[in-house]
Design an enzyme around this catalytic site. Structure first.
Site, PDB file in Angstrom:
ATOM      1  CB  CYS B 103      82.714  10.877  68.815  1.00  0.00           C
ATOM      2  SG  CYS B 103      82.455  11.136  70.559  1.00  0.00           S
ATOM      3  NE  ARG B 251      60.464   1.845  70.579  1.00  0.00           N
ATOM      4  CZ  ARG B 251      60.445   2.059  71.877  1.00  0.00           C
ATOM      5  NH1 ARG B 251      61.569   2.143  72.554  1.00  0.00           N
ATOM      6  NH2 ARG B 251      59.298   2.193  72.507  1.00  0.00           N
ATOM      7  CB  SER B 279      73.367   9.170  69.956  1.00  0.00           C
ATOM      8  OG  SER B 279      74.305   9.339  71.003  1.00  0.00           O
ATOM      9  CB  CYS B 427      80.194  17.176  68.397  1.00  0.00           C
ATOM     10  SG  CYS B 427      78.901  16.042  68.922  1.00  0.00           S
TER      11      CYS B 427
END
Lengths: 700, 441
Positions: B103, B251, B279, B427
């Protein structure tokens, strides 16, 4: 993308065999062919026409080839490989300038017999022969390659027999040799359409035996001579298709298809070719003999001579598009509508980097889609399509101006909108950049009035659809510099279009000569003549589409705009548009794009009544002569430089019957006196809009 | 794997060249909805790279290098950095390499560029991240691969027939590699499970996680409405004529009540991490342009920010979501800053629970004393300064891209709010974190 390092190295890459050794002794005095033998007694024959960047089969090069073959016949080598020393390709075909000079059928027959004799001797050489083909291998060039036992193609090879486009068919034995090499129906289709095949498809259809890279040449050639290369062989199906009864059936189908595309009374070549196959397809030698006679007859006929003339018109226009030092690399297009979007897509397709601006991103997105479809239609691979689309950059923020070499403005036809665009853009143009407008109706002088530096401003008037219509009117204005004009013409050549330099006058050239023709058609409808009748008259004459269908196709709203603009700005009488026409346009009948105009349109095809009545006597003249008259006016007023350019522009901008050679050529063939007479007659009967232009009487 | 003291980098930074962030752009982030999206990883990089390069006053060839983070590299786009560089017309001479630290890839590219410019070996670098999780390949199971190999090797018809009888039905069920990619091989936990662990260790309540998620959506919706993202998001155009202008995972109508109804997705039925407070799985790309002082002068550039420093930390993979705390600690100590001096924060929202756990850890006196060797807790982050325009919960987390996006967005947010200093951190699956200290110019 080929970067500078590889580009530099590529010039070393052509396999020259024994000629790579410059110490090889050239004992012969041939000017166009080089012959050398390698250590395995294989003869390497290079076609390298003197004083030319391309190879063509001219009287000189063919005669010399005969001498080379004679030399080889005396001492047969272990094998013969023929290739071209030119980067452009194997051979582009016959020398068409020499075609133009031959108008005595007997002389043509003699020349052809001589050439056939040489080709036959090549085919008869007892050693194995290999043609190594790169680049363009067209017409007579392919016919020479067909005389060899094997054909090897490099990936950039393009093979075809395009003689049909000149109103001819192959004349060096190709009609027989091709139909007896591959599937005869495929062969006939190739010759009837004149289409070009790339290397892969050539291999697929059997025209070539293998596709190889330059680095494989030595090994592939060795494989051929050692019998390890499998030559294409026709199968049982091919033989069955060549029998007499089969040929008769095939001929019937081919005739039906051909006559749809081109009326046989105007274009005799397809029928001549089909008849060759029908009557002589069973015997290759007989077919070749008949081919000579047929070719000679076609070549000396009007259609071929006129189409050859049209070819030279296109060459003349191509010369105008001579490349300058400054190549256009980045184009910025403002306005992504029907024209702007197509222009942007076409430029990206041709390899340029394009930024496309429009206030509506939906409009830009649609151009991306249309361009992807264009790539598919043109058989581009996935990675080629990716590259085209990578180069077509949506530019909602109008950022591309600063880096562009050329900015093309294609916003709506309103002076204030265009002025606004120029005021925004001009300060940001880089040094040496051009500013062009696609306007079809606003005088360039008025457009240029807001520019600080009008020297770099010019008109580039494209035609719809851009991918199909090869003409671009390059519209001059008084203050454009010479460099600007040259660069604009060169740009048109860069994107494979033909430039027609014209002066800025209402309608420039094409719209101005087309409008009286279209308006007369509308008047005739007003007088009660059926649209189908009008169209049929003109299609009989040779136009691809009649004026009513053309008006619907272009868009009745556009016709209205152009007609009003011309009526306002031209000081000569034009037919007056009936009021019902304007109401129809206002009510939404716009033609093809709205589904309804003079015709109903379904699936992009007009629904025509097949039983329309036959045309009256002066119908053709009423339609055609106003166009010719307007052409003469344009010539007299210097809107375009000369008759040839005019003919080229009208043919490539409107599709005007090419086999007629163009409007001015047709007028000349009728005789100006006759033209004047007929115009006067019409003028007496229908009004002063038919008054002959003074130019007819001045001897031009 | 257990250490009670964190490692700190005590080397004082030597006099180094300043590194500027000039500009950046990203594609809209597009939620993965079952089938492959219209863009591959390189397609995405090209979509936002083109307008970014177009608006610079220097030519694309002026860069020294391109570095691109990407985790899910497609087989037909090997070294996507180089493929992207060539497709962007940067020229055959453009050096380019791809980085992968899970990530953290999109931030690693910035860090590598930052350090090379700082040490003087580069002047102008394009650093980005891209990910097209919708194109995650289907993989054939290992024993199915072996069966295929034996079929190919079978010499006779009889052999082949014998092999056929060995086939098992589930050979034809492909493995979704995405699921594999999101599971840590050392501790055998999925990313979501590590968040559940943190939830328990820091007593995070389900309601708080859901509430956090709602705020993420609300902030993104507001940012979109107030055009706060207009100078970083560039529209993407597909070959079918579709346009993508906005991050589409948002949303704006979501609520705590609606999220409360969702079942836990990683640990059924008693866990608290749901699809709504995690996520989203998303496609997207992002680039930033980094320049030395020399490049700024040469091309007359107007920098938006300075990259002051970066820090990377590592921890037990089983609690990977907590690692940003260590990276923040390192960054603050190395630059002698207190957390109150940081005006805006971007902490990548891998999971709401995980973000909340980090915030709690920073306030936890015992944790800060024992693990971070601090007499006082690190500090309390004012929620109004954290992920001010939403985050990965509403935006999505294209794995190789997020690290790049949060730096780009932090710069833009600092400028819009008229404040000076920010930290972006995330992270990293595997138990790591990267953090960057940014100051506006």
């Amino acid at each position: 993308m080929t970067g500078p390092i590889l580009s530099h190295l590529n010039s070393r890459a052509m396999e020259l065999g024994p000629l790579a050794d410059s110490t090889v002794n050239q004992e012969h005095s041939w000017q166009n062919w080089k012959l050398a033998f390698d250590d395995k007694e294989i003869a390497w024959l290079f076609f390298d026409m003197q004083n030319s960047s391309i190879n063509v089969l001219s009287q000189e090069t063919i005669v010399e080839l005969g001498e080379v073959i004679g030399h080889l016949e005396l001492q047969i080598p272990k094998g013969l490989i023929i290739r071209s020393a030119k980067a452009s390709g194997f051979c582009a075909g016959a020398d068409i300038t020499q075609f133009q000079e031959l108008n005595d059928e007997k002389e043509v027959l003699v020349r052809l017999q001589e050439a056939h004799a040489i080709a036959d001797r090549l085919a008869a050489l007892s050693c194995p022969t290999v043609a190594l083909i790169h680049g363009a291998c067209l017409g007579g060039g392919l016919e020479v390659a067909l005389c060899c036992d094997y054909r090897l193609a490099l990936p950039d090879a393009k093979l075809g027999l395009p003689e049909i486009r000149l109103g001819l068919h192959p004349g060096l034995g190709g009609t027989a040799r091709l139909t007896h090499l591959i599937d005869p129906l495929e062969a006939m289709t190739l010759m009837l359409t004149g289409k070009t095949l790339d290397a892969r498809r050539s291999k697929q259809k059997g025209l070539v035996d293998a596709v190889i890279e330059e680095r494989h040449v030595v090994n592939a050639v060795r494989a051929a001579f050692e019998g390890r290369l499998k030559a294409h062989e026709g199968g049982i199906k091919d033989r069955l298709l060549t029998t007499g009864p089969a040929r008769q059936i095939e001929a019937r189908q081919m005739r039906a298809k051909s006559s749809e595309k081109a009326a046989p009374e105007h274009y005799p070549a397809p029928e001549a070719l089909i008849r060759l196959w029908e009557e002589h397809g069973g015997d290759s030698k007989q077919m070749r003999q008949a081919e000579i006679v047929s070719f000679a007859s076609l070549l000396t006929g009007d259609t071929a001579q006129n189409l050859i003339r049209v070819f030279f018109l296109s060459e003349k226009m191509k010369k105008l598009a001579k490349a300058t030092d400054q190549k256009i690399v980045r184009v910025h297009v403002v306005g992504a509508g029907a024209m702007g979007g197509d222009i942007a897509g076409w430029c990206a397709f041709q390899g340029l980097h394009v930024t496309l601006h429009d206030p509506q991103i939906e409009t830009i997105a649609d151009v991306i889609r249309r361009t992807a479809e264009l790539c598919e239609k043109k058989h581009r691979s996935a990675s080629e399509t990716r590259d085209v689309l990578d180069r077509l950059i949506p530019d909602p923020d109008n950022l591309g101006v600063d880096k562009a070499d050329l900015v093309i403005e294609a916003v709506p036809e309103k002076l204030d909108i265009k002025h606004q665009v120029y005021k925004e853009i001009e300060p940001r143009l880089k040094q040496g950049a051009l500013l062009a407008t696609n306007t079809s109706s606003i005088p360039l002088k008025e457009l240029a009035s807001v520019l600080e530096k009008p020297g770099r401003f010019i008109g580039l008037h494209f035609f719809n659809p851009v991918a199909k219509m090869q003409l671009v009117e390059v519209v001059d204005q008084a203050r454009a510099t010479k460099t600007t004009r040259a660069q604009a013409n060169a740009f048109v050549g860069q994107i494979s279009r033909f430039p027609a330099p014209v002066k800025s006058a209402p309608g420039f050239l094409v719209n101005r000569v087309l409008m009286p023709y279209l308006l007369e058609a509308i008047l005739l409808i007003d007088e009660g003549v059926a649209a189908e009748t009008i169209d049929r008259t003109v299609e009989k004459y040779g136009m691809p589409m009649g004026p009513v269908e053309l008006a619907d196709h272009v868009g009745l709203d556009i016709c209205l705009d152009v007609a009003e603009m011309l009526a306002e700005r031209l000081d000569q009488p034009l037919p007056k548009l009936p009021d019902w026409f304007r109401s129809r346009v206002e009510s939404g009948d716009l033609g093809r794009k709205s589904g309804q105009g003079f015709y109903s349109w379904k699936n992009d095809k007009p629904q025509k009544n097949k039983d329309a009545e036959e045309p009256g006597d002066d119908l053709l003249d009423r339609l055609l002569l106003p166009m010719l008259n307007a052409c003469m006016t344009c010539l007299r007023k210097g809107i375009i430089a000369d008759k040839e350019l005019l003919d080229g522009a009208v043919i490539f901008g409107t599709g005007f019957a090419p086999f007629r050679g163009g409007p001015m050529h047709y007028a000349r063939s009728q005789g100006y006196v006759k033209i004047i007479e007929r115009l006067e007659k019409l003028s007496a009967k229908y009004g002063k809009r038919f008054k002959p232009d003074p130019g007819w009487t001045e001897d031009r | 794997m257990s250490q009670t003291r964190s490692k700190t980098n005590r080397v004082a930074p030597a006099a180094k060249r300043p590194v500027y962030l000039i500009d950046g752009a990203r594609t809209p982030f597009l939620k993965v909805r079952g089938k492959p999206g219209p863009f591959s990883p390189v397609d995405l990089a090209v979509q936002c790279g083109r307008p970014l390069l177009l608006r610079q006053p220097f030519p694309a060839e002026a860069f020294d290098q391109v570095i691109l983070g990407c985790v899910n590299v497609l087989a037909n786009e090997m070294n996507p950095a180089r493929v992207a560089a060539l497709r962007l017309g940067m020229g055959e001479k453009m050096r380019a390499y791809t980085v992968q630290i899970n990530c953290g890839s999109g931030m690693q590219s910035i860090d590598s560029a930052f350090r090379s410019i700082r040490e003087g070996s580069r002047e102008l670098v394009l650093a980005g991240g891209t990910e097209a999780l919708s194109h995650a390949p289907m993989q054939v199971k290992q024993d199915a691969v072996e069966w295929l190999a034996s079929m190919r090797g079978a010499d006779s018809l009889l052999e082949r027939a014998r092999q056929l009888t060995d086939v098992k039905a589930d050979y034809f069920m492909p493995v979704v590699s995405l699921k594999q990619g999101l599971t840590d091989p050392i501790v055998g936990l999925s990313m979501g499970e590590t968040a559940e662990v943190l939830g328990q260790l820091f007593s995070i309540k389900r309601e708080d996680a859901d509430q956090y998620a709602v705020i993420s959506h609300q902030r993104l919706a507001r940012a979109q409405q107030e055009t706060n993202l207009d100078n970083e998001v560039t529209p993407a155009f597909s070959s079918e004529g579709e346009i993508f202008t906005k991050d589409d995972g948002v949303r704006s109508d979501t609520s705590v009540e609606a999220l409360a109804r969702l079942e836990p997705v990683f640990e059924r039925p008693y866990g608290q991490v749901t699809a709504g407070n995690s996520s989203q799985v998303t496609d997207g790309a992002s680039w930033v342009i980094l320049a030395s002082e020399t490049a700024v002068k040469k091309h007359k550039l107007e920098p938006r920010a300075v990259i002051r420093d970066s820090a990377w930390s590592a921890i037990d993979p089983g609690i990977m979501g907590l690692t940003p705390v260590l990276a923040i600690d390192m960054l603050l100590k190395n630059n002698r800053l207190r957390s109150e001096k940081i005006d805006l924060w971007e902490i990548n929202e891998a999971f709401a629970v995980q973000v909340l756990a980090c915030l709690k850890a920073m306030e936890d006196a015992d944790f800060c004393a024992t693990i971070l060797d601090r007499k006082q807790p690190l500090g309390t982050i004012d929620r109004s300064t954290l992920n001010v325009d939403g985050g990965a919960i509403s935006l999505g987390h294209p794995v190789g891209t997020s690290g790049n996006r949060i730096v780009l967005h932090l710069v833009n947010a600092l400028r819009r709010h008229g404040v000076k200093r920010g930290i972006a951190t995330e992270c990293i699956g595997g138990g790591q974190a990267g953090a960057m200290l940014i100051e506006t110019t």
